[in-house]
Scaffold this motif. Structure first.
Motif, PDB file in Angstrom:
ATOM      1  N   PHE A   1       0.807  -1.212   0.000  1.00  0.00           N
ATOM      2  CA  PHE A   1       0.000   0.000   0.000  1.00  0.00           C
ATOM      3  C   PHE A   1       0.846   1.269   0.000  1.00  0.00           C
ATOM      4  O   PHE A   1       0.584   2.200  -0.759  1.00  0.00           O
ATOM      5  CB  PHE A   1      -0.936   0.010   1.220  1.00  0.00           C
ATOM      6  N   GLY A   2       1.837   1.335   0.882  1.00  0.00           N
ATOM      7  CA  GLY A   2       2.608   2.565   1.047  1.00  0.00           C
ATOM      8  C   GLY A   2       3.174   3.109  -0.250  1.00  0.00           C
ATOM      9  O   GLY A   2       2.926   4.267  -0.611  1.00  0.00           O
ATOM     10  N   PRO A   3       3.937   2.298  -1.011  1.00  0.00           N
ATOM     11  CA  PRO A   3       4.522   2.805  -2.252  1.00  0.00           C
ATOM     12  C   PRO A   3       3.480   3.254  -3.270  1.00  0.00           C
ATOM     13  O   PRO A   3       3.713   4.183  -4.044  1.00  0.00           O
ATOM     14  CB  PRO A   3       5.324   1.604  -2.774  1.00  0.00           C
ATOM     15  N   LEU A   4       2.309   2.619  -3.265  1.00  0.00           N
ATOM     16  CA  LEU A   4       1.302   2.914  -4.279  1.00  0.00           C
ATOM     17  C   LEU A   4       0.432   4.116  -3.934  1.00  0.00           C
ATOM     18  O   LEU A   4      -0.249   4.655  -4.813  1.00  0.00           O
ATOM     19  CB  LEU A   4       0.421   1.681  -4.509  1.00  0.00           C
ATOM     20  N   ILE A   5       0.430   4.541  -2.685  1.00  0.00           N
ATOM     21  CA  ILE A   5      -0.373   5.720  -2.320  1.00  0.00           C
ATOM     22  C   ILE A   5       0.493   6.947  -2.048  1.00  0.00           C
ATOM     23  O   ILE A   5      -0.004   7.974  -1.602  1.00  0.00           O
ATOM     24  CB  ILE A   5      -1.276   5.438  -1.100  1.00  0.00           C
ATOM     25  N   GLY A   6       1.804   6.858  -2.316  1.00  0.00           N
ATOM     26  CA  GLY A   6       2.679   8.009  -2.151  1.00  0.00           C
ATOM     27  C   GLY A   6       3.112   8.269  -0.724  1.00  0.00           C
ATOM     28  O   GLY A   6       3.470   9.394  -0.378  1.00  0.00           O
ATOM     29  N   TRP A   7       3.128   7.240   0.115  1.00  0.00           N
ATOM     30  CA  TRP A   7       3.451   7.391   1.529  1.00  0.00           C
ATOM     31  C   TRP A   7       4.786   8.086   1.756  1.00  0.00           C
ATOM     32  O   TRP A   7       4.918   8.952   2.624  1.00  0.00           O
ATOM     33  CB  TRP A   7       3.452   6.015   2.193  1.00  0.00           C
ATOM     34  N   ASP A   8       5.800   7.696   0.983  1.00  0.00           N
ATOM     35  CA  ASP A   8       7.146   8.228   1.219  1.00  0.00           C
ATOM     36  C   ASP A   8       7.241   9.728   0.974  1.00  0.00           C
ATOM     37  O   ASP A   8       8.205  10.368   1.410  1.00  0.00           O
ATOM     38  CB  ASP A   8       8.162   7.506   0.322  1.00  0.00           C
ATOM     39  N   GLU A   9       6.260  10.296   0.291  1.00  0.00           N
ATOM     40  CA  GLU A   9       6.285  11.736   0.012  1.00  0.00           C
ATOM     41  C   GLU A   9       5.658  12.548   1.142  1.00  0.00           C
ATOM     42  O   GLU A   9       5.708  13.777   1.117  1.00  0.00           O
ATOM     43  CB  GLU A   9       5.511  12.015  -1.290  1.00  0.00           C
ATOM     44  N   TRP A  10       5.078  11.888   2.123  1.00  0.00           N
ATOM     45  CA  TRP A  10       4.304  12.594   3.135  1.00  0.00           C
ATOM     46  C   TRP A  10       5.069  12.869   4.414  1.00  0.00           C
ATOM     47  O   TRP A  10       4.560  13.553   5.310  1.00  0.00           O
ATOM     48  CB  TRP A  10       3.022  11.813   3.454  1.00  0.00           C
ATOM     49  N   GLY A  11       6.265  12.311   4.561  1.00  0.00           N
ATOM     50  CA  GLY A  11       7.095  12.649   5.712  1.00  0.00           C
ATOM     51  C   GLY A  11       6.873  11.817   6.962  1.00  0.00           C
ATOM     52  O   GLY A  11       7.385  12.155   8.029  1.00  0.00           O
ATOM     53  N   TRP A  12       6.132  10.708   6.849  1.00  0.00           N
ATOM     54  CA  TRP A  12       5.899   9.856   8.013  1.00  0.00           C
ATOM     55  C   TRP A  12       6.988   8.793   8.119  1.00  0.00           C
ATOM     56  O   TRP A  12       7.711   8.538   7.151  1.00  0.00           O
ATOM     57  CB  TRP A  12       4.530   9.184   7.899  1.00  0.00           C
ATOM     58  N   PRO A  13       7.104   8.128   9.279  1.00  0.00           N
ATOM     59  CA  PRO A  13       8.066   7.015   9.391  1.00  0.00           C
ATOM     60  C   PRO A  13       7.756   5.898   8.407  1.00  0.00           C
ATOM     61  O   PRO A  13       6.695   5.872   7.777  1.00  0.00           O
ATOM     62  CB  PRO A  13       7.885   6.556  10.842  1.00  0.00           C
ATOM     63  N   ASP A  14       8.674   4.958   8.313  1.00  0.00           N
ATOM     64  CA  ASP A  14       8.615   3.884   7.318  1.00  0.00           C
ATOM     65  C   ASP A  14       7.256   3.179   7.321  1.00  0.00           C
ATOM     66  O   ASP A  14       6.750   2.753   8.357  1.00  0.00           O
ATOM     67  CB  ASP A  14       9.721   2.866   7.646  1.00  0.00           C
ATOM     68  N   TRP A  15       6.673   3.037   6.131  1.00  0.00           N
ATOM     69  CA  TRP A  15       5.376   2.371   5.986  1.00  0.00           C
ATOM     70  C   TRP A  15       5.399   0.946   6.513  1.00  0.00           C
ATOM     71  O   TRP A  15       4.377   0.412   6.949  1.00  0.00           O
ATOM     72  CB  TRP A  15       4.940   2.372   4.519  1.00  0.00           C
ATOM     73  N   GLU A  16       6.553   0.300   6.468  1.00  0.00           N
ATOM     74  CA  GLU A  16       6.641  -1.086   6.916  1.00  0.00           C
ATOM     75  C   GLU A  16       6.187  -1.246   8.366  1.00  0.00           C
ATOM     76  O   GLU A  16       5.763  -2.329   8.776  1.00  0.00           O
ATOM     77  CB  GLU A  16       8.073  -1.612   6.749  1.00  0.00           C
ATOM     78  N   MET A  17       6.254  -0.178   9.151  1.00  0.00           N
ATOM     79  CA  MET A  17       5.776  -0.256  10.531  1.00  0.00           C
ATOM     80  C   MET A  17       4.253  -0.266  10.595  1.00  0.00           C
ATOM     81  O   MET A  17       3.659  -0.805  11.524  1.00  0.00           O
ATOM     82  CB  MET A  17       6.332   0.906  11.364  1.00  0.00           C
ATOM     83  N   TYR A  18       3.598   0.363   9.614  1.00  0.00           N
ATOM     84  CA  TYR A  18       2.138   0.457   9.609  1.00  0.00           C
ATOM     85  C   TYR A  18       1.475  -0.698   8.864  1.00  0.00           C
ATOM     86  O   TYR A  18       0.323  -1.043   9.135  1.00  0.00           O
ATOM     87  CB  TYR A  18       1.703   1.777   8.961  1.00  0.00           C
ATOM     88  N   ALA A  19       2.182  -1.305   7.919  1.00  0.00           N
ATOM     89  CA  ALA A  19       1.591  -2.336   7.059  1.00  0.00           C
ATOM     90  C   ALA A  19       0.946  -3.474   7.843  1.00  0.00           C
ATOM     91  O   ALA A  19      -0.142  -3.945   7.467  1.00  0.00           O
ATOM     92  CB  ALA A  19       2.655  -2.872   6.099  1.00  0.00           C
ATOM     93  N   PRO A  20       1.561  -3.963   8.948  1.00  0.00           N
ATOM     94  CA  PRO A  20       0.926  -5.082   9.664  1.00  0.00           C
ATOM     95  C   PRO A  20      -0.453  -4.746  10.231  1.00  0.00           C
ATOM     96  O   PRO A  20      -1.253  -5.660  10.466  1.00  0.00           O
ATOM     97  CB  PRO A  20       1.930  -5.381  10.793  1.00  0.00           C
TER      98      PRO A  20
END
Length: 319
Positions: free
Chosen positions: A125-144
């Motif tokens: 989800f993170g890479p496909l919704i532009g997560w890395d552009e929003w300034g939050w910590p690594d999406w891998e922590m939220y994915a679970p």
């Protein structure tokens, strides 16, 4: 509410302040206090000071609740692991009506629906919704958290930075109604806060910004905070329309305060809703009594190693 125009010095500091808010815990409040000798993993009911036996016991209560707020420190992996655990345990008992994320933009919801429908794992989800552009910590922590309730819709509650900035000048109620198209009166955003709460929130804003926040910016920053709290509450109410199970809000712990944050606006809009707020709190030296914390439950964790967020600021402004 009309907020007084900001001074030139305040305007110069504004980008720094907004950046700090986005990168920090998004919770400009004093840290809740823990009871002495609490250990990581201890779960305490604030009203009684009693430790629940397990996350399973807590989840059993949360599964019977309309709204569950899971308040984190954004950069602490242990907090996200605990959120995923509770979400999984709740879903075993009652499928959540929605997962609402403070960090996800509402515009990303169609993509979230598509990904959910395709059975994509949370990590996608993170890479496909532009997560890395929003300034939050690594999406891998939220994915679970997504993987813990795979059939649950995901809603975004993030407020555009421009709207947050505008709330500092025009007031939360005006931006909530005119820019976001939401009902400020229904959620009570158009009502002033009690004087003692307003003063406390202003003082907390100053402290949260390294005591460097110009005093005239304190009240506007409270308006920005109120806008975000109300927007998160509004997203939760949207989630309530999607099913009978609990709506789970993933957010910074300050937004889960039962005295002045998201629960305040939920009570105004839907007083019959049952709401339980769980805060994940890091154990630090010199902590006091849990009974003072403005949450329903506290889940204690180890402190995550991070630098002093004010240290760099002081260094850059020293002689």
């Amino acid at each position: 509410m009309t907020v007084r125009p900001l001074s030139r010095s305040a305007l110069i500091l504004l980008p720094l302040v907004l950046a700090a808010c986005a990168a920090a815990d998004s919770a400009p409040i004093a840290e809740p206090l823990a009871a002495p000798l609490r250990t990581p993993g201890a779960i305490v009911e604030v009203s009684t000071g009693r430790e629940d036996a397990s996350s399973d016991a807590l989840a059993a209560r949360l599964a019977e609740t309309d709204v569950v707020i899971l308040g984190e420190k954004h950069d602490n992996p242990a907090h996200h692991a605990a959120q995923a655990e509770l979400t999984r345990l709740i879903a075993m008992r009652a499928m959540p009506a929605a997962l609402v994320f403070e960090m996800i933009r509402p515009e990303a919801e169609p993509e979230m629906v598509e990904l959910r429908g395709s059975g994509a794992p949370g990590s996608a989800f993170g890479p496909l919704i532009g997560w890395d552009e929003w300034g939050w910590p690594d999406w891998e922590m939220y994915a679970p958290i997504l993987d813990a309730a795979t059939d649950t819709p995901v809603l975004g509650a993030a407020v555009p930075r421009k709207s947050v900035r505008d709330a500092m000048g025009r007031g939360a109620a005006a931006v909530f109604a005119e820019d976001l198209g939401r009902d400020a009166e229904a959620l009570g955003v158009n009502q002033p806060l009690p004087v003692e709460i307003q003063k406390a929130m202003e003082a907390e804003q100053v402290a949260a910004h390294c005591d460097a926040l110009p005093i005239e910016m304190a009240a506007p920053m409270v308006e920005a905070q109120r806008l975000r709290d109300a927007a998160f509450a509004d997203a939760v109410l949207r989630g309530r329309e999607m099913g009978d199970g609990p709506v789970i809000l993933i957010t910074g712990s300050g937004h889960g305060r039962v005295d002045r944050a998201v629960p305040l606006y939920l009570r105004a809009a839907a007083p019959d809703l049952s709401v339980i707020s769980v805060a994940f709190v890091e154990i630090t030296a010199g902590m006091g009594s849990a009974e003072a914390a403005p949450f329903d439950f506290i889940w204690y964790t180890d402190k995550y190693p991070r630098g002093d967020p004010c240290e760099a600021f002081r260094a850059s402004h020293s002689g």
